[in-house]
Design a protein around this motif. Structure first.
Motif, short mmCIF file in Angstrom:
data_model
loop_
_atom_site.label_atom_id
_atom_site.label_comp_id
_atom_site.label_asym_id
_atom_site.label_seq_id
_atom_site.Cartn_x
_atom_site.Cartn_y
_atom_site.Cartn_z
N PHE A 145 0.83 -1.20 0.00
CA PHE A 145 0.00 0.00 0.00
C PHE A 145 0.87 1.26 0.00
O PHE A 145 0.60 2.23 -0.72
CB PHE A 145 -0.93 0.00 1.22
CG PHE A 145 -1.95 -1.10 1.21
CD1 PHE A 145 -3.09 -0.98 0.43
CD2 PHE A 145 -1.78 -2.25 1.97
CE1 PHE A 145 -4.05 -1.99 0.42
CE2 PHE A 145 -2.72 -3.25 1.96
CZ PHE A 145 -3.87 -3.13 1.18
N PHE A 146 1.92 1.25 0.82
CA PHE A 146 2.79 2.42 0.89
C PHE A 146 3.56 2.61 -0.41
O PHE A 146 3.74 3.74 -0.88
CB PHE A 146 3.76 2.28 2.07
CG PHE A 146 3.19 2.75 3.38
CD1 PHE A 146 3.26 4.09 3.74
CD2 PHE A 146 2.58 1.87 4.24
CE1 PHE A 146 2.73 4.53 4.94
CE2 PHE A 146 2.04 2.30 5.44
CZ PHE A 146 2.12 3.64 5.80
N LYS A 147 4.03 1.51 -1.01
CA LYS A 147 4.76 1.64 -2.26
C LYS A 147 3.89 2.25 -3.35
O LYS A 147 4.33 3.12 -4.11
CB LYS A 147 5.27 0.27 -2.71
CG LYS A 147 6.52 -0.21 -1.99
CD LYS A 147 7.03 -1.49 -2.63
CE LYS A 147 8.36 -1.90 -2.06
NZ LYS A 147 8.91 -3.11 -2.71
N ALA A 148 2.63 1.79 -3.41
CA ALA A 148 1.72 2.34 -4.42
C ALA A 148 1.41 3.81 -4.15
O ALA A 148 1.29 4.61 -5.08
CB ALA A 148 0.43 1.52 -4.44
N ALA A 149 1.29 4.16 -2.86
CA ALA A 149 0.96 5.55 -2.51
C ALA A 149 2.11 6.49 -2.82
O ALA A 149 1.91 7.64 -3.22
CB ALA A 149 0.56 5.64 -1.04
N ILE A 150 3.34 6.04 -2.60
CA ILE A 150 4.50 6.91 -2.83
C ILE A 150 4.59 7.36 -4.29
O ILE A 150 4.95 8.50 -4.59
CB ILE A 150 5.80 6.19 -2.39
CG1 ILE A 150 5.84 6.08 -0.86
CG2 ILE A 150 7.04 6.93 -2.89
CD1 ILE A 150 7.02 5.28 -0.33
N VAL A 151 4.25 6.47 -5.21
CA VAL A 151 4.35 6.81 -6.64
C VAL A 151 3.02 7.28 -7.21
O VAL A 151 2.89 7.43 -8.42
CB VAL A 151 4.87 5.59 -7.44
CG1 VAL A 151 6.27 5.23 -7.00
CG2 VAL A 151 3.93 4.40 -7.28
N ASP A 152 2.02 7.52 -6.35
CA ASP A 152 0.74 8.00 -6.83
C ASP A 152 0.91 9.38 -7.44
O ASP A 152 1.72 10.21 -6.97
CB ASP A 152 -0.25 8.07 -5.66
CG ASP A 152 -1.69 8.17 -6.15
OD1 ASP A 152 -2.39 7.16 -6.13
OD2 ASP A 152 -2.09 9.28 -6.56
N ARG A 153 0.15 9.67 -8.51
CA ARG A 153 0.30 10.96 -9.17
C ARG A 153 -0.42 12.09 -8.45
O ARG A 153 -0.29 13.25 -8.83
CB ARG A 153 -0.17 10.89 -10.62
CG ARG A 153 -1.66 10.68 -10.82
CD ARG A 153 -1.95 10.28 -12.27
NE ARG A 153 -3.37 10.34 -12.57
CZ ARG A 153 -3.95 11.36 -13.22
NH1 ARG A 153 -3.20 12.37 -13.61
NH2 ARG A 153 -5.24 11.35 -13.47
N ASN A 154 -1.13 11.75 -7.41
CA ASN A 154 -1.73 12.78 -6.55
C ASN A 154 -0.69 13.23 -5.53
O ASN A 154 -0.24 12.44 -4.71
CB ASN A 154 -2.95 12.18 -5.83
CG ASN A 154 -3.70 13.21 -5.00
OD1 ASN A 154 -3.08 14.03 -4.34
ND2 ASN A 154 -5.01 13.16 -5.04
N PRO A 155 -0.27 14.49 -5.53
CA PRO A 155 0.81 14.92 -4.63
C PRO A 155 0.44 14.82 -3.15
O PRO A 155 1.31 14.61 -2.32
CB PRO A 155 1.05 16.38 -5.04
CG PRO A 155 -0.19 16.81 -5.74
CD PRO A 155 -0.74 15.60 -6.40
#
Length: 932
Positions: A145-155
């Motif tokens: 979950f954290f890995k996906a959130a880090i690269v999310d395009r939402n700042p």
């Protein structure tokens, strides 16, 4: 938060007591039943959560049971559709999680809002809350979950994940280290992010928003690149133990020599990268050339913030070349000149956004030139000679005129910075003292707070001290200022200065009127200071008529309503009649150092053997009255050249005083039964000696404690390796001389030392074979221990380890610091008093000294004595005399040193060292310290 704001109580509510009831902890816990209402009222729940968060904000604490009740009460609101309420719930559980019990039970509910298909408005909140909720052992389970959130395009989501990873790192290092690729991707973002709000119109959490927005996706563009800032911080945290990796990261993100190719678009991220570069240069000088190339490229960045940070780092480099300084100061001058023109030629004064930046440039420039050798200063001055620059003497008048134009429009904070910069210029260009003193006296009449007025007064004090030509005019301006001064502390300081400098002036009588006006018009504190100032005129002035006039004025003060004023007047009238009293209580310029006296008192009170014995203050350090007044007036002291002290972080811890350090050492020593028979500590080195480099795996400092018959070396040892335990830790000391002045008694080792319980303390005790003699010399020190690895599964050390040792820097017993402390005295009178006392004279050839100034600095450093005269050496002289005063601990008494020096180019300095002391052993100590 979107549509969520804390409701602070009004002043009227405070006065009526409604706020204390409304925000009462007991009342809030009782009202928590609204969380169980059916149907739930979002408005009431949001109001109650607001009050809970407010109480936590002002420092209120909830017990575990209370926090648990509130925590699980708020979690019942997870299923409600009101977006503002959901955001408030996340804020409450995040703050209560540190106290409540069984918080892990809500993990699944929070993780539902972390799913990629969940509402965007909830995901940052869920990430931040989950970081507080989960156990470190669960970090691996939420890794994806954290890995996906880090690269999310939402700042907002990316920043929340990066910051949460930063907080998780100390507890789950191995897991967070695996996220380095995702953090690198966040730092390398190529374009500004565009993200979409929720279909319910909840807005963007953390940057405002409202539930009243229209439904449907709302495209919101963000060009701040804030995720780069957070990502860079996480990358450095992961790589900070690998200097090569950090250096490579800086070079990759720096963008080459020009700095134009950098992938970092956020100015704050660039500033942080610059600070990392400065740290790397400090730790490894070999990479300085590459780092300086990057810094010079950043001097041309489009962001003024980046320009200033790069220039600051270059200016603070220890071995910066004149060319490098010139480039950094040129960049500062370009911005400073633009700021001056905007401020001086606009009708709005300095209300423009450049005002704080302009003052920062002035502070940086005023700080730097005085820290460079004369050869480098000349290069800087040459650069300042062009039109529009403010660094040369010819442009000072124009600069003063420009600054005067906007001084009334800026805040006191920036006024203080400007006044400190002007004070620096005063001492750099003393021939311009007339215009600068006129400027200072003008702003002294302006409106302003205590800090601003104090800065102006201190600037005038320095001009009086270092520029003799302006003394009379400056004293006159200060006399006019105290006529309307509303600050008692400043009035007292000025009256003290008038009492010191006024009797030396050609016309001392002209100051009497201003001083006596304070006796008539001011409060009791100022009146008492005025009485003391008048008395100094009566004692120190050679005119008999002036003394008679002072006597008349003091007799009038005997009728004052305040007993302090009456007592001072009566005391000084008595002093006038007896010259020995006047010499002791008025003319004597030395007083006890409050810090040293406090340390002595603390040691006396805590020493069991002091019962029934009188306190001996003969070994307490003395300082001049001017130094005492300066210490009281400037908690954050400035250099005598007038350069502002470096800014401190807002939350930086306050350094402990000498008394606090002494008290801490006494407490530590009292807990060691082996030292119970040693008696009181005569002296402790308050500044620990660093025996290892800062970046080494073992860090060791040494503190020396001198007793009457023993010397104890205290080694503070830190283990920075988290997966290693050191057992049977000891320090082996090998003396470098064979004089047998000390005999080793015992070593008190450390049984075990881990990173968690660092630092630990090792003691090595020696007996002074001849207590009347002063043992000097150096010791070769070796740290010995048994190293064992920690089992990652159990956290217990392995059964078998290996013996190891670590070479430390040498520890030295020296005269200065260990036996002699600086102490102020009137050199001429004390030198004559010790005429028949033990003395010694010897001549030394200091062939390595390239100037008299270098010889003076070296002698002061070696002997650790108070320079009473001659520490400032004129550049044109070849003959010089340095006078020093000190106090020998352990009953050694006063010691005075007179250094007569001659300088010959090519042959160095010839020194005739004359010593007078109360004991012959002290004279021998000084000669050995200089000649050894």
């Amino acid at each position: 938060m979107a549509s969520f704001a804390m409701a602070f109580p009004s002043k009227k509510e405070d006065e009526s007591g409604l706020s204390s009831y409304y925000n009462n902890k007991t009342t809030i816990i009782q009202e928590a039943r609204v969380f169980n209402d059916s149907p739930i009222s979002p408005r009431k729940c949001r109001a109650l959560i607001t009050r809970i968060v407010y109480l936590l904000y002002v420092g209120e604490t909830f017990g575990p049971q209370e926090a648990t009740t509130l925590f699980f009460g708020t979690t019942k609101l997870f299923q409600h559709k009101d977006s503002a309420l959901r955001q408030a719930v996340y804020l409450a559980i995040k703050e209560l999680a540190t106290t409540a019990e069984d918080v892990i039970m809500v993990t699944s509910s929070i993780m539902k809002d972390m799913q990629p298909n969940s509402e965007v408005i909830y995901r940052p909140n869920a990430i931040r809350a989950l970081c507080r909720i989960i156990d470190p052992s669960m970090a691996q389970g939420v890794e994806r979950f954290f890995k996906a959130a880090i690269v999310d395009r939402n700042p907002a989501i990316a920043s929340a994940a990066l910051v949460s990873a930063y907080h998780l790192f100390p507890h789950a290092k191995d897991v967070v280290k695996r996220w380095v690729n995702e953090a690198q991707e966040a730092v390398n973002a190529k374009s500004s992010s565009t993200f979409f709000g929720s279909s319910s119109g909840g807005g963007y959490l953390g940057f405002g928003g409202s539930s009243s927005q229209p439904n449907g996706p709302q495209a919101i563009a963000s060009s701040s690149y804030i995720a780069q800032y957070h990502g860079l911080g996480l990358l450095y945290l992961i790589r900070q133990q690998d200097r090569m990796a950090v250096t490579k990261m800086i070079q990759q993100l720096g963008g080459g020599k020009s700095g134009a190719g950098t992938t970092l678009k956020n100015p704050m991220a660039l500033c942080m990268l610059i600070r990392y570069a400065a740290k790397v240069m400090e730790e490894d000088p070999n990479v300085q050339r590459q780092m300086v190339e990057l810094l010079e490229g950043w001097l041309r960045h489009k962001s003024d913030m980046v320009n200033f940070e790069a220039a600051r780092v270059i200016c603070e480099m220890k071995n910066a070349t004149p060319a490098q300084l010139t480039k950094s100061i040129a960049a500062l001058l370009v911005i400073a000149k633009a700021c001056f023109e905007i401020c001086c030629h606009s009708h709005t004064g300095c209300s423009c956004s450049h005002a704080p930046k302009q003052c920062g440039h002035m502070q940086c420039r005023s700080r730097k030139p005085h820290r460079r050798p004369q050869s480098q200063r000349g290069d800087i001055r040459h650069h300042h000679t062009s039109k529009g620059r403010t660094g040369n003497e010819a442009s000072v008048d124009r600069l003063i005129k420009q600054i005067t134009g906007f001084m009334t429009e800026i805040s006191d904070e920036f006024k203080v910075i400007i006044v400190d910069a002007i004070r620096s210029l005063c001492l750099k260009f003393p021939t311009k003292h007339v215009s600068m003193l006129s400027f200072l006296s003008g702003v002294l009449r302006d409106e302003g707070g205590y800090d601003f007025k104090r800065a102006v007064v201190e600037a005038m004090f320095d001009m009086i001290k270092f520029i003799g030509e302006c003394k009379e005019q400056a004293l006159s301006h200060l006399c006019e200022f105290i006529e309307d001064c509303e600050f008692t502390k400043l009035s007292v300081r000025i009256l003290h200065l008038l009492g010191v400098e006024g009797p030396k002036s050609p016309q001392p009588a002209k100051y009497i009127r201003f001083i006596y006006n304070r006796v008539v018009l001011e409060n009791a504190t100022v009146r008492a200071a005025a009485v003391t100032s008048l008395a100094k005129f009566g004692v120190n002035s050679p005119e008999a008529s002036l003394k008679r006039s002072i006597t008349v004025l003091l007799n009038r003060c005997l009728d004052d309503v305040d007993d302090e004023v009456r007592d001072r007047a009566a005391f000084f009238l008595k002093v006038f009649k007896e010259k020995p009293l006047a010499d002791t209580y008025v003319k004597e310029e030395s007083v006890f150092s409050l810090a040293a006296l406090e340390a002595k008192l603390v040691a006396y009170v805590k020493d069991p053997s002091s019962a029934g014995q009188a306190l001996d203050v003969s070994s307490v350090q003395k300082i001049s009255r001017a130094q005492a007044a300066q210490e009281a007036a400037r908690p954050s002291s400035l250099d005598t050249i007038g350069v502002p002290a470096p800014n401190k972080a807002v939350d930086a811890p306050v350094a402990p005083s000498a008394a606090e350090k002494q008290s801490a050492y006494l407490q530590q020593l009292s807990e060691v039964p082996e030292f119970g028979s040693y008696g009181p500590v005569i002296n402790s080195s308050l500044t620990p000696a660093q025996l290892t480099e800062n970046e080494t795996e073992y860090q060791v400092t040494c503190v020396k404690h001198v007793f009457k018959e023993h010397i104890v070396f205290q080694y503070n040892v830190s283990n920075t390796l988290p997966d290693t335990v050191l057992e049977q830790v000891s320090v082996i000391m090998q003396p470098q001389s064979d004089d047998n002045a000390l005999s080793e008694d015992f070593i008190i080792p450390l049984p075990a030392l881990t990173a968690a319980n660092s630092p630990g303390t090792i003691y090595v005790s020696f007996t002074r074979n001849s207590p009347d003699q002063f043992a000097l010399g150096s010791f070769q020190c070796t740290l010995k221990f048994i190293s064992k690895e920690l089992d990652p599964a159990t956290g217990e050390p392995e059964e078998e380890g290996y013996e190891d040792e670590y070479q430390l820097e040498e520890v030295e017993l020296s005269a200065g610091g260990d036996y002699i402390i600086p102490s102020y005295s009137t050199f001429g009178a004390e030198w004559d008093r010790l005429r028949s006392a033990p003395s010694a004279t010897e001549t030394f050839a200091l062939s390595a000294m390239e100037s008299l100034k270098a010889a003076c600095d070296s002698i002061i450093e070696v002997l650790n004595m108070e320079p009473l005269g001659g520490s400032e050496v004129p550049s044109s002289t070849s003959v010089h005399t340095l006078q020093l005063s000190g106090l020998v601990t352990g009953g050694g008494g006063k010691v005075l040193v007179r250094c007569r020096m001659t300088f010959s180019r090519g042959q160095g300095v010839t020194l005739e060292l004359g010593v007078r002391a109360e004991k012959q052993e002290v004279c021998n100590l000084v000669l050995t310290a200089v000649g050894g």
